[in-house]
Design a protein around this motif. Structure first.
Motif, PDB file in Angstrom:
ATOM      1  N   LEU A   1      37.414  46.489  44.918  1.00 15.41           N
ATOM      2  CA  LEU A   1      37.079  45.216  44.286  1.00 15.41           C
ATOM      3  C   LEU A   1      37.146  45.336  42.767  1.00 15.41           C
ATOM      4  N   LEU A   2      36.629  46.434  42.233  1.00 10.07           N
ATOM      5  CA  LEU A   2      36.684  46.668  40.791  1.00 10.07           C
ATOM      6  C   LEU A   2      38.133  46.728  40.311  1.00 10.07           C
ATOM      7  N   ASN A   3      38.958  47.453  41.019  1.00 18.11           N
ATOM      8  CA  ASN A   3      40.370  47.572  40.658  1.00 18.11           C
ATOM      9  C   ASN A   3      41.050  46.194  40.698  1.00 18.11           C
ATOM     10  N   HIS A   4      40.755  45.409  41.731  1.00 21.66           N
ATOM     11  CA  HIS A   4      41.323  44.059  41.859  1.00 21.66           C
ATOM     12  C   HIS A   4      40.884  43.184  40.677  1.00 21.66           C
ATOM     13  N   LEU A   5      39.606  43.244  40.333  1.00 23.78           N
ATOM     14  CA  LEU A   5      39.057  42.472  39.221  1.00 23.78           C
ATOM     15  C   LEU A   5      39.740  42.834  37.901  1.00 23.78           C
ATOM     16  N   ILE A   6      39.853  44.128  37.632  1.00 26.85           N
ATOM     17  CA  ILE A   6      40.455  44.591  36.379  1.00 26.85           C
ATOM     18  C   ILE A   6      41.921  44.165  36.291  1.00 26.85           C
ATOM     19  N   ARG A   7      42.662  44.367  37.376  1.00 26.03           N
ATOM     20  CA  ARG A   7      44.077  43.944  37.388  1.00 26.03           C
ATOM     21  C   ARG A   7      44.196  42.446  37.118  1.00 26.03           C
ATOM     22  N   CYS A   8      43.305  41.661  37.733  1.00 26.69           N
ATOM     23  CA  CYS A   8      43.324  40.211  37.536  1.00 26.69           C
ATOM     24  C   CYS A   8      43.060  39.856  36.074  1.00 26.69           C
TER      25      CYS A   8
END
Length: 187
Positions: free
Chosen positions: A6-13
């Motif tokens: 989720l953190l990785n998805h958030l940062i990429r977004c």
């Protein structure tokens, strides 16, 4: 979905949308201090109205709860909103960046770190994490904030600018808490 995913998805977004951000809260205190369990991600972001459509696309309704109205209200009031992943109960608290001297300072002091899960992201400087944790302690009295601060000072004390913290603690009316923290770590 794991919290690291989720953190990785958030940062990429956020990075694909060009949203200035910094990770803070327990995620940041663990980066500089001792690990502990947390079910949420705290992030301060400079979200504007033009980012809302992109955010909704990053977090589709079939997988996430994200209210467009809550985003608009948070942006207008410089407040916060949440993104929830109902399948896991994971939550992202997004705090809208304030246009004040403290947020100006902490956005200038962002640290680019790589997490233990190998995610590269913008983090609040350790001093700014400590200052906010003291402010939250003053608001709610939760001991977890003092434990996080103590852990950060124990693990990362040699890289922390104590004078910077003292200056802001004075300005923000939390100097008594900072003095108590310093007394606590000397024992």
């Amino acid at each position: 979905m794991e919290q690291s995913e989720l953190l990785n998805h958030l940062i990429r977004c956020f990075e694909s949308l060009g949203i200035p951000y910094l990770l803070t809260g327990s995620i940041a205190s663990m980066a500089y201090g001792e690990p502990r369990f947390t079910n949420d991600i705290d992030i301060v972001a400079d979200i504007k109205m033009e980012h809302i459509k992109g955010l909704k696309n990053c977090f589709p309704e079939h997988a996430f709860y994200l209210s467009k109205d809550a985003i608009k209200e948070a942006v207008n009031r410089h407040h916060q909103f949440n993104i929830i992943h109902p399948a896991t109960g994971l939550k992202i608290d997004i705090i809208i960046r304030k246009q004040d001297a403290f947020d100006d300072s902490r956005f200038k002091r962002i640290k680019r770190l790589i997490t233990t899960e190998n995610i590269e992201a913008n983090f609040a400087a350790p001093e700014d994490v400590i200052i906010k944790k003291m402010a939250f302690y003053k608001e709610g009295g939760s001991e977890k904030h003092l434990r996080d601060i103590t852990g950060m000072l124990k693990i990362s004390g040699d890289i922390i600018d104590y004078d910077y913290i003292s200056k802001w603690a004075e300005k923000l009316g939390i100097k008594d808490i900072w003095d108590a923290v310093l007394k606590r770590i000397k024992h």
